[in-house]
Design a protein around this motif. Structure first.
Motif: not given
Length: 368
Positions: A289-290, A294-297, A356-361
């Motif tokens: 989920v974007e 953030k990205y939630y995996v 995962r934050p978006r800033s980390k790719g």
């Protein structure tokens, strides 16, 4: 005139009569341009001159008739009846007297010498060559007119054909055109979301029904679809998006919640059908989920192939039947089953494994 001539003797009565020469031979002789010179041999055939000749009977009387004797050619050969008929057919001259010729002419050209009348049309006059009477004409018209059963069968057939065409058009609309339109709307919403995120127009928080706020990625199924608030068919699902259960009494948590169940609904068939193949997911398959930040995996953990549409316990904070026993951060995907029906529901569960934050790719699940 051709008749018998008596042979005269001095002081005697009529004696032996000599027959005339063959009329055919005499005709040839009379038709010649000159007579033979005295003392020369005659140029016409005298063979058979001693044979008696009988004149033809008068065709205009009803007396008995004697068949014509065979004619002779110049070589003395007789002309048979078959030869005569062949010759008459070749020359167009009918043998016999005037009555026979007149009769043959009537047969060939009609009574007045014109062309013979064409045969009567069997479809027009009645049998026997006479024209149809009014009663017979009406009877034939009624016979040609279709009966009530024929008319009813034709009307029923037209109804069936029209119904079949309409059903075919409806099926084509449902299975093809709704997908085309929903994909276009979903792609537009996803592009709009990403543009807003890039420009900083949106911030995490509450969202209005029908408003998009995230993007769902299922890499194994090649699914990239916007997530909107609410499960309304008209505002969300029929536009090719998946909907978040965000309204009471089916309100579920958001992905950024510390604990809870993030539950989503989507079409399995038609209208973009984003959840058509979720039954192919296996344990460990990633679901991402974007959001704007953030990205939630999540990792797929279990599936419930069939359940009742009223079984709302599958989207509880600790969903029943999922195998989870304690509070955690879960995701639930719900859709209809079997395909092309809405009789039952299929449920897929997953558990969050990475935030995962978006800033980390992008996470590894989206990079591979």
């Amino acid at each position: 005139m051709t008749a018998l001539r008596p042979e005269r003797e001095s002081g005697a009565s009529y004696g032996k009569q000599q027959p005339y020469e063959d009329p055919a031979v005499l005709g040839e002789w009379y038709d010649s341009a000159s007579f033979d010179p005295p003392g020369a041999e005659p140029s016409y055939d005298t063979t058979g001159a001693d044979e008696p000749w009988i004149p033809p009977a008068d065709d205009e009387t009803v007396a008995l008739r004697v068949p014509d004797p065979p004619r002779r050619r110049s070589g003395g050969e007789s002309i048979s009846a078959s030869d005569a008929s062949t010759a008459s057919a070749a020359t167009g001259v009918t043998p016999g007297g005037r009555a026979a010729r007149r009769k043959a002419a009537k047969g060939r050209h009609g009574r007045h010498g014109g062309a013979s009348e064409p045969a009567a049309d069997p479809a027009g006059p009645a049998s026997g060559g006479r024209p149809l009477s009014r009663v017979e004409a009406r009877r034939q018209a009624r016979a040609r007119k279709p009966g009530p059963a024929v008319i009813a069968s034709r009307a029923l057939g037209e109804v069936f054909i029209t119904t079949g065409v309409l059903m075919l058009l409806f099926v084509s609309y449902q299975l093809w055109w709704t997908n085309v339109r929903a994909h276009a709307q979903a792609d537009k919403e996803a592009s709009s979301l990403q543009d807003d995120w890039a420009s900083g127009k949106r911030a995490p928080g509450s969202f209005e029904p029908g408003q998009g706020f995230a993007i769902l990625h299922i890499p194994k199924l090649d699914v990239v679809v916007p997530i909107a608030e609410g499960i309304s068919n008209k505002k969300v699902l029929d536009r090719g998006m998946v909907g978040h259960y965000g309204e009471s009494p089916l309100k579920t948590a958001m992905p950024d919640a510390k604990t809870g169940n993030f539950a989503l609904a989507g079409h399995r068939n038609t209208h973009g059908e984003p959840f058509r193949y979720i039954n192919r997911l296996t344990a460990g398959d990633p679901i991402v989920v974007e959001t704007q930040d953030k990205y939630y995996v999540y990792k797929m953990s279990s599936i419930l192939p069939v359940t009742s549409p009223s079984n709302t316990s599958v989207i509880d904070p600790i969903p029943q039947g999922s195998g989870f026993t304690t509070a955690g951060r879960y995701i639930t995907l719900t859709t209809c089953t079997p395909e092309f029906t809405s009789k039952y529901r299929m449920i897929v569960w997953g558990k969050m494994t990475e935030e995962r934050p978006r800033s980390k790719g992008k996470p590894d699940a989206l990079v591979q």
